[in-house]
Design a protein around this motif. Sequence first.
Motif, PDB file in Angstrom:
ATOM      1  N   GLY A 388     104.519 -16.132  65.797  1.00  0.00           N
ATOM      2  CA  GLY A 388     103.425 -17.075  65.966  1.00  0.00           C
ATOM      3  C   GLY A 388     102.052 -16.446  66.020  1.00  0.00           C
ATOM      4  N   GLY A 389     101.980 -15.119  66.006  1.00  0.00           N
ATOM      5  CA  GLY A 389     100.693 -14.444  66.121  1.00  0.00           C
ATOM      6  C   GLY A 389     100.115 -14.038  64.786  1.00  0.00           C
ATOM      7  N   HIS A 390      98.867 -13.603  64.810  1.00  0.00           N
ATOM      8  CA  HIS A 390      98.196 -13.106  63.607  1.00  0.00           C
ATOM      9  C   HIS A 390      97.463 -11.804  63.931  1.00  0.00           C
ATOM     10  N   LEU A 391      97.414 -10.931  62.945  1.00  0.00           N
ATOM     11  CA  LEU A 391      96.678  -9.676  63.049  1.00  0.00           C
ATOM     12  C   LEU A 391      95.446  -9.731  62.162  1.00  0.00           C
ATOM     13  N   ALA A 392      94.458  -8.926  62.506  1.00  0.00           N
ATOM     14  CA  ALA A 392      93.275  -8.778  61.654  1.00  0.00           C
ATOM     15  C   ALA A 392      92.809  -7.335  61.718  1.00  0.00           C
ATOM     16  N   VAL A 393      92.291  -6.864  60.602  1.00  0.00           N
ATOM     17  CA  VAL A 393      91.685  -5.533  60.516  1.00  0.00           C
ATOM     18  C   VAL A 393      90.262  -5.714  60.012  1.00  0.00           C
ATOM     19  N   VAL A 394      89.306  -5.204  60.761  1.00  0.00           N
ATOM     20  CA  VAL A 394      87.894  -5.276  60.383  1.00  0.00           C
ATOM     21  C   VAL A 394      87.454  -3.883  59.970  1.00  0.00           C
ATOM     22  N   THR A 395      86.991  -3.746  58.731  1.00  0.00           N
ATOM     23  CA  THR A 395      86.616  -2.437  58.196  1.00  0.00           C
ATOM     24  C   THR A 395      85.154  -2.444  57.785  1.00  0.00           C
ATOM     25  N   SER A 396      84.464  -1.364  58.080  1.00  0.00           N
ATOM     26  CA  SER A 396      83.077  -1.186  57.664  1.00  0.00           C
ATOM     27  C   SER A 396      82.914   0.208  57.074  1.00  0.00           C
ATOM     28  N   LEU A 397      82.162   0.303  55.996  1.00  0.00           N
ATOM     29  CA  LEU A 397      81.827   1.621  55.463  1.00  0.00           C
ATOM     30  C   LEU A 397      80.908   2.347  56.429  1.00  0.00           C
ATOM     31  N   VAL A 398      81.090   3.639  56.534  1.00  0.00           N
ATOM     32  CA  VAL A 398      80.164   4.490  57.286  1.00  0.00           C
ATOM     33  C   VAL A 398      79.973   5.778  56.492  1.00  0.00           C
ATOM     34  N   ARG A 399      78.881   6.439  56.730  1.00  0.00           N
ATOM     35  CA  ARG A 399      78.599   7.674  56.002  1.00  0.00           C
ATOM     36  C   ARG A 399      79.604   8.762  56.377  1.00  0.00           C
ATOM     37  N   ALA A 400      80.073   9.492  55.394  1.00  0.00           N
ATOM     38  CA  ALA A 400      80.934  10.649  55.650  1.00  0.00           C
ATOM     39  C   ALA A 400      80.033  11.774  56.152  1.00  0.00           C
ATOM     40  N   ASP A 401      80.046  11.983  57.453  1.00  0.00           N
ATOM     41  CA  ASP A 401      79.064  12.866  58.081  1.00  0.00           C
ATOM     42  C   ASP A 401      79.750  13.670  59.182  1.00  0.00           C
ATOM     43  N   SER A 402      79.805  14.975  59.008  1.00  0.00           N
ATOM     44  CA  SER A 402      80.466  15.826  59.995  1.00  0.00           C
ATOM     45  C   SER A 402      79.672  15.932  61.290  1.00  0.00           C
ATOM     46  N   GLU A 403      78.410  15.510  61.279  1.00  0.00           N
ATOM     47  CA  GLU A 403      77.571  15.645  62.466  1.00  0.00           C
ATOM     48  C   GLU A 403      77.673  14.440  63.399  1.00  0.00           C
ATOM     49  N   CYS A 404      78.285  13.345  62.959  1.00  0.00           N
ATOM     50  CA  CYS A 404      78.319  12.123  63.770  1.00  0.00           C
ATOM     51  C   CYS A 404      79.310  12.289  64.920  1.00  0.00           C
ATOM     52  N   ARG A 405      78.904  11.904  66.122  1.00  0.00           N
ATOM     53  CA  ARG A 405      79.720  12.074  67.326  1.00  0.00           C
ATOM     54  C   ARG A 405      80.454  10.770  67.635  1.00  0.00           C
ATOM     55  N   TRP A 406      81.534  10.532  66.911  1.00  0.00           N
ATOM     56  CA  TRP A 406      82.218   9.252  67.024  1.00  0.00           C
ATOM     57  C   TRP A 406      82.821   8.987  68.403  1.00  0.00           C
ATOM     58  N   PRO A 407      83.368   9.966  69.103  1.00  0.00           N
ATOM     59  CA  PRO A 407      83.891   9.642  70.445  1.00  0.00           C
ATOM     60  C   PRO A 407      82.823   9.056  71.368  1.00  0.00           C
ATOM     61  N   GLU A 408      81.572   9.439  71.156  1.00  0.00           N
ATOM     62  CA  GLU A 408      80.500   8.976  72.024  1.00  0.00           C
ATOM     63  C   GLU A 408      79.985   7.599  71.625  1.00  0.00           C
ATOM     64  N   ILE A 409      80.058   7.256  70.354  1.00  0.00           N
ATOM     65  CA  ILE A 409      79.403   6.025  69.902  1.00  0.00           C
ATOM     66  C   ILE A 409      80.380   4.959  69.412  1.00  0.00           C
ATOM     67  N   ARG A 410      81.681   5.238  69.422  1.00  0.00           N
ATOM     68  CA  ARG A 410      82.596   4.313  68.772  1.00  0.00           C
ATOM     69  C   ARG A 410      82.629   2.944  69.448  1.00  0.00           C
ATOM     70  N   GLU A 411      82.556   2.884  70.781  1.00  0.00           N
ATOM     71  CA  GLU A 411      82.608   1.583  71.456  1.00  0.00           C
ATOM     72  C   GLU A 411      81.373   0.748  71.121  1.00  0.00           C
ATOM     73  N   ALA A 412      80.208   1.389  71.105  1.00  0.00           N
ATOM     74  CA  ALA A 412      78.982   0.669  70.760  1.00  0.00           C
ATOM     75  C   ALA A 412      79.022   0.204  69.304  1.00  0.00           C
ATOM     76  N   HIS A 413      79.547   1.064  68.424  1.00  0.00           N
ATOM     77  CA  HIS A 413      79.639   0.687  67.010  1.00  0.00           C
ATOM     78  C   HIS A 413      80.624  -0.467  66.836  1.00  0.00           C
ATOM     79  N   ALA A 414      81.704  -0.465  67.599  1.00  0.00           N
ATOM     80  CA  ALA A 414      82.665  -1.561  67.526  1.00  0.00           C
ATOM     81  C   ALA A 414      82.029  -2.882  67.934  1.00  0.00           C
ATOM     82  N   ARG A 415      81.221  -2.876  68.992  1.00  0.00           N
ATOM     83  CA  ARG A 415      80.545  -4.108  69.417  1.00  0.00           C
ATOM     84  C   ARG A 415      79.572  -4.585  68.355  1.00  0.00           C
TER      85      ARG A 415
END
Length: 535
Positions: A388-415
């Motif tokens: 009875g449930g449904h799944l969804a995947v939300v995808t966004s392009l982001v720059r391929a950048d080795s300098e980006c600190r994803w652990p620090e910004i991922r929650e804010a980016h998700a919002r």
Amino acid sequence: MDVRRNRLRLDRSHTRGIEQSAGVMADVIVIGSGLGGLSAGSLLARAGLEVVVVERNAAPGGYAQPFRRGPNLFDPAIHFTMDAGPGGFIPAMLTHLEVAGGVEFLELPQTYQARFPGLVIDAPPGRDAFLDLHQRLFPTQADGLERLFDLRRNMFTQLASLPQQVGTGGLEDAMAAAPLVFRYRMATLADVLAEFVDDPRCAAALGSIWPYIGSPPSRMSFPLFNQMLETLHHGTYYPRGGFGTLVDALSTAVVANGGAVRLGTEVERILIEDGRAAGVVVAGGEVLRARAVVSNADARHTFGELVGWNALPAPLRRRLDRYRLAPSAFALYGALRADPRELGLSHEGFVFGSWDTDAIWEDVQAARPGGIWVTVPTLADPELAAEGGHLAVVTSLVRADSECRWPEIREAHARELLGAVENGVPGFRDAFETIDIATPDTLFRYSRNACGAAYGWENTPAQTASKRLGHRTPLPGLYLSGHWAEEGTSSLRTLTSGRATAALVVADLEHPTAVPDFGGPSFVAELAAGTPAAG
């Protein structure tokens, strides 16, 4: 061949592989078990060669490797495929491998949905229906759209008639046979749209699939766009049970034909002896010798780390330095607490906050959400989720950048990403419960692609088709398969890349059993004859 019946045998092969002894000899070593590696490995094994597929992860599949969270099964990156209907390339290949019974492809009712400010486009299958819809939505552009679609069809059939490689001796004949291909080979999608339509909203609508390719119309290769859209016209498909069923089928085909799939085994070096690839060295120092090596891994990793920059010819080093990476992706995996149909969602839908594709691309470069699409796989296969449930995947392009600190910004980016989707799909944010998040770091862990690049090299005119790396490398005995090589981006193209690579290896090793070509795209003959696409 029953894939499920052979699963235990496959699992033992994953664990055991070949005996742990120095100097083990095979015909072909395949580095990486993404779709490009598994398609090459399975076809080579089916041809009678001894094949060992070596994979650093604990499960095969690369970007097609599924993951489970509780009762929910997610595909991490691939959400549909093409040419998987009756007579299509993928079923023909699986039938040849005797594993077609392990994969059931479900045809999707829509090609895609695209949401723009003030307009929702439900793109139907069938090129005539697709054209008719856009002519009705943009009536002042009807004549230009008719001429554009005539050009697209003629160019596609001309391109399909050409061999994979056109040598200098055959260039004049090729130009005569495919004049549109040579005229537009270095054109962007924006260049060609400007010839036929003068409404920027119409141009943006026609280019809706650009996030799939990873570049906006002003940067994207028109020939590549045209090939993908023309193939999309002929149907999109989802495998029941997710893309892991396709991975299992191909892995089973390797093992059932005498090969091995070794998981948790990282290649540290490609052996180069007397100027040619002669095998690999894996973690722990084990040597696996072979007559040929196929790499499905990141091209820079293959050449720079596994071979070594100093062993490369200077022209290849310069070429690798010139290439630009495609974007990476940021994805939210979650459950929907509402019926997706009541939200107006389809299996696959783009959400554009603007009609200005270049402005969206600037957002991507500035680490803001852009090039967004929402996938609801349970509309095709409800068994992926709890009853009875449904799944969804939300995808966004982001720059391929080795300098980006994803652990620090991922929650804010998700919002911020959920806010962008909410603007296009009211009610989505409250209905969506995030279960997991993937960043470019996640894509890197799955694939070792530099900076988590989702499509290999960026799909610009200077980096597609023959401008990409060839399947045969300048180092004898070393081959490439996957989206870093000529076919380029998409699940279908990585599979056809594996077939092309396997055919070259068989020929170069002078093996008596050839690899079938499976007829190319199943609908090319229909287009050449002027038969309209279904729908």
